[in-house]
Design a protein around this motif. Structure first.
Motif, PDB file in Angstrom:
ATOM      1  N   VAL A   1       0.856  -1.190   0.000  1.00 36.77           N
ATOM      2  CA  VAL A   1       0.000   0.000   0.000  1.00 36.77           C
ATOM      3  C   VAL A   1       0.892   1.241   0.000  1.00 36.77           C
ATOM      4  CG1 VAL A   1      -1.867   1.236   1.165  1.00 36.77           C
ATOM      5  CG2 VAL A   1      -1.744  -1.268   1.279  1.00 36.77           C
ATOM      6  N   THR A   2       1.186   1.746  -1.195  1.00 36.48           N
ATOM      7  CA  THR A   2       1.998   2.957  -1.328  1.00 36.48           C
ATOM      8  C   THR A   2       1.101   4.197  -1.330  1.00 36.48           C
ATOM      9  OG1 THR A   2       1.869   2.958  -3.743  1.00 36.48           O
ATOM     10  CG2 THR A   2       3.650   1.664  -2.730  1.00 36.48           C
ATOM     11  N   PRO A   3       1.654   5.369  -1.006  1.00 35.71           N
ATOM     12  CA  PRO A   3       0.846   6.602  -1.057  1.00 35.71           C
ATOM     13  C   PRO A   3       0.211   6.834  -2.430  1.00 35.71           C
ATOM     14  CG  PRO A   3       2.875   6.999   0.133  1.00 35.71           C
ATOM     15  CD  PRO A   3       2.997   5.618  -0.449  1.00 35.71           C
ATOM     16  N   SER A   4       0.981   6.568  -3.492  1.00 34.79           N
ATOM     17  CA  SER A   4       0.452   6.765  -4.836  1.00 34.79           C
ATOM     18  C   SER A   4      -0.723   5.836  -5.107  1.00 34.79           C
ATOM     19  CB  SER A   4       1.550   6.517  -5.875  1.00 34.79           C
ATOM     20  OG  SER A   4       1.036   6.611  -7.186  1.00 34.79           O
ATOM     21  N   LEU A   5      -0.601   4.581  -4.675  1.00 28.56           N
ATOM     22  CA  LEU A   5      -1.672   3.615  -4.898  1.00 28.56           C
ATOM     23  C   LEU A   5      -2.922   4.010  -4.117  1.00 28.56           C
ATOM     24  CD1 LEU A   5      -2.203   0.949  -6.403  1.00 28.56           C
ATOM     25  CD2 LEU A   5      -1.541  -0.269  -4.331  1.00 28.56           C
ATOM     26  N   CYS A   6      -2.739   4.496  -2.885  1.00 29.95           N
ATOM     27  CA  CYS A   6      -3.873   4.940  -2.078  1.00 29.95           C
ATOM     28  C   CYS A   6      -4.603   6.088  -2.759  1.00 29.95           C
ATOM     29  CB  CYS A   6      -3.393   5.389  -0.696  1.00 29.95           C
ATOM     30  SG  CYS A   6      -3.043   4.039   0.440  1.00 29.95           S
ATOM     31  N   LYS A   7      -3.846   7.047  -3.254  1.00 28.58           N
ATOM     32  CA  LYS A   7      -4.464   8.213  -3.868  1.00 28.58           C
ATOM     33  C   LYS A   7      -5.203   7.842  -5.144  1.00 28.58           C
ATOM     34  CE  LYS A   7      -1.298  11.648  -1.940  1.00 28.58           C
ATOM     35  NZ  LYS A   7      -0.275  12.684  -2.210  1.00 28.58           N
ATOM     36  N   LYS A   8      -4.618   6.950  -5.925  1.00 28.71           N
ATOM     37  CA  LYS A   8      -5.305   6.516  -7.139  1.00 28.71           C
ATOM     38  C   LYS A   8      -6.588   5.764  -6.791  1.00 28.71           C
ATOM     39  CE  LYS A   8      -1.252   6.081 -10.141  1.00 28.71           C
ATOM     40  NZ  LYS A   8      -0.438   5.169 -10.969  1.00 28.71           N
ATOM     41  N   GLY A   9      -6.517   4.946  -5.752  1.00 27.25           N
ATOM     42  CA  GLY A   9      -7.698   4.199  -5.344  1.00 27.25           C
ATOM     43  C   GLY A   9      -8.819   5.114  -4.903  1.00 27.25           C
ATOM     44  N   PHE A  10      -8.487   6.117  -4.100  1.00 28.15           N
ATOM     45  CA  PHE A  10      -9.508   7.057  -3.643  1.00 28.15           C
ATOM     46  C   PHE A  10     -10.026   7.918  -4.795  1.00 28.15           C
ATOM     47  CE2 PHE A  10      -7.499   6.586   0.690  1.00 28.15           C
ATOM     48  CZ  PHE A  10      -8.576   5.884   1.227  1.00 28.15           C
ATOM     49  N   LEU A  11      -9.144   8.212  -5.745  1.00 29.30           N
ATOM     50  CA  LEU A  11      -9.584   8.973  -6.912  1.00 29.30           C
ATOM     51  C   LEU A  11     -10.631   8.194  -7.690  1.00 29.30           C
ATOM     52  CD1 LEU A  11      -9.144  11.516  -8.657  1.00 29.30           C
ATOM     53  CD2 LEU A  11      -7.420  10.241  -9.920  1.00 29.30           C
ATOM     54  N   CYS A  12     -10.406   6.892  -7.840  1.00 29.80           N
ATOM     55  CA  CYS A  12     -11.389   6.052  -8.524  1.00 29.80           C
ATOM     56  C   CYS A  12     -12.697   6.022  -7.736  1.00 29.80           C
ATOM     57  CB  CYS A  12     -10.852   4.640  -8.691  1.00 29.80           C
ATOM     58  SG  CYS A  12      -9.538   4.483  -9.924  1.00 29.80           S
ATOM     59  N   LEU A  13     -12.584   5.936  -6.422  1.00 30.87           N
ATOM     60  CA  LEU A  13     -13.776   5.864  -5.586  1.00 30.87           C
ATOM     61  C   LEU A  13     -14.622   7.114  -5.716  1.00 30.87           C
ATOM     62  CD1 LEU A  13     -15.399   4.398  -3.343  1.00 30.87           C
ATOM     63  CD2 LEU A  13     -13.926   5.558  -1.681  1.00 30.87           C
TER      64      LEU A  13
END
Length: 306
Positions: free
Chosen positions: A171-183
Motif C-alpha cells: 500500500v503505497t501513497p500513490s496507490l492509495c491516492k489513485k484508489g480514492f480517486l477512482c472511488l
C-alpha cells in the motif's frame, strides 16, 4: 429508448431521492449523448442505459454527469495498471476471482452490500494492483446492470482478518491516492458507509493517516467494529443478507464467489470491447481538474482530494 424498467417501489425512490423525472429521461440522455459527440478527446459508450446510469448516479445534474463521464474515461486512460488487460480468463485474474475477495451482496431494500476480504492472499503471488483491477471490473458490472446499487447506494464491508505486514507493504501513497480517486471520481455511486471488522491495531494508525485524503464526508462514514461490539454490525447491515460465515442468513462465501466468478467471465466480450473507449489528452480543448492530476505520459501527480 432502450432502458430497463424499474419496479414501482424503486421508481418511487428514484423520483424522491435522485430527482428522477421519468418523462424527461429521453431528453436528458439525448443531451448527454450530443455533448459526448462534441468532445474530440473523448470516446465513450453512448447507449441509453449506460448514460442513464450516470445520470442517476449524479442525481440528474447534467453538468455533474458530464464531469463524471469525463473523469470516468480520463482516469481509465491514465491508469492502465487498473484498466488495461482485463480479460477475465487471464491466469492472474482467475486466481483473484477464485479467492472471492470482492463480493457484492444484493439487498434491494437498501444499499447494496459489497464485501471486501483479504482472505489468505500471498502478496508474493498476487499483487494489490491486480486485486484492485478485479474489484473495478466488478464495479463496472454493477454500474452496468444493478439499478438497486445505483439508486440505493452501497455499503462497503471490509474484513481484515488475515491482513499482515506483507499486505500493508504493497500500500503505497500513490496507490492509495489513485484508489480514492477512482472511488470519488470514476464511479457515480453513493457510498453510504464503510464498515471495518477484524482490523489489526497497526491498520488503525494507517486509517487515521488516510482520512484526510478521503475528505470529511467519506471519512465520517467509516465505522470500526471491535471484537467486543461486532454484534452492532447487524444493526447497520441486515443479518438476513450477511454470508453464513459472518453469522448471517445469506449465501455462503463459496456460493457468492462462484456466482461472481461466472458473472465476471460472462462479461469477457464486454471488457475486451472496453479497450476502444477512453480519453486522448492531445485532443482535449479545455484542461480539467482530473486531467491535471496526471502528467503528459499519464504519470501520477500529487493529488489533493477534498
Amino acid at each position: 429508448m432502450k432502458v430497463r424498467p424499474l419496479s414501482s417501489e424503486l421508481q418511487s425512490i428514484a423520483i424522491k431521492e435522485i430527482n428522477e423525472v421519468p418523462g424527461r429521461i429521453p431528453q436528458d440522455i439525448s443531451h448527454i449523448r450530443k455533448w459526448i459527440t462534441q468532445q474530440p478527446h473523448l470516446k465513450a459508450r453512448t447507449d441509453d442505459q449506460w448514460l442513464l446510469n450516470f445520470l442517476r448516479g449524479c442525481k440528474f445534474s447534467l453538468d455533474r454527469t458530464k464531469e463524471m463521464i469525463d473523469s470516468f474515461y480520463t482516469i481509465r486512460s491514465a491508469t492502465p495498471e487498473f484498466f488495461a488487460n482485463r480479460d477475465p480468463f487471464l491466469p492472474e485474474t482467475q486466481r483473484i476471482i477464485n479467492l472471492g475477495l470482492f463480493l457484492p451482496i444484493d439487498v434491494q431494500e437498501g444499499p447494496t452490500i459489497i464485501l471486501h476480504r483479504t482472505a489468505n492472499v500471498d502478496p508474493s503471488e498476487i499483487s494489490l494492483v491486480n486485486v484492485i483491477k478485479v474489484s473495478l471490473m466488478i464495479s463496472d458490472i454493477l454500474l452496468n446492470e444493478d439499478d438497486y446499487c445505483i439508486i440505493n447506494g452501497q455499503r462497503f464491508l471490509f474484513d481484515f482478518d488475515t491482513l499482515n505486514v506483507n499486505h500493508i507493504l504493497q500500500v503505497t501513497p500513490s496507490l492509495c491516492k489513485k484508489g480514492f480517486l477512482c472511488l470519488k471520481n470514476v464511479y457515480p455511486g453513493k457510498p453510504k458507509g464503510f464498515h471495518l471488522i477484524n482490523m489489526p491495531p497497526i491498520f488503525q494508525s494507517l486509517l487515521n493517516l488516510g482520512k484526510p485524503i478521503m475528505g470529511k464526508k467519506l471519512s465520517s462514514r467509516i465505522i470500526v467494529y471491535s471484537k467486543e461490539n461486532i454484534h452492532s454490525l447487524y444493526e447497520d447491515i441486515p443479518i438476513s443478507v450477511l454470508p453464513v460465515e459472518y453469522g448471517g442468513q445469506g449465501e455462503t462465501l463459496e456460493e457468492l464467489t462462484l456466482k461472481w466468478k461466472r458473472k465476471v467471465e460472462s462479461y469477457r466480450n464486454w471488457f475486451l470491447e472496453e479497450t476502444q473507449y477512453g480519453c486522448d489528452e492531445s485532443k482535449r480543448i479545455l484542461r480539467s481538474h482530473i486531467s491535471d492530476q496526471f502528467g503528459a505520459e499519464g504519470s501520477f501527480r500529487n493529488l489533493a482530494i477534498d
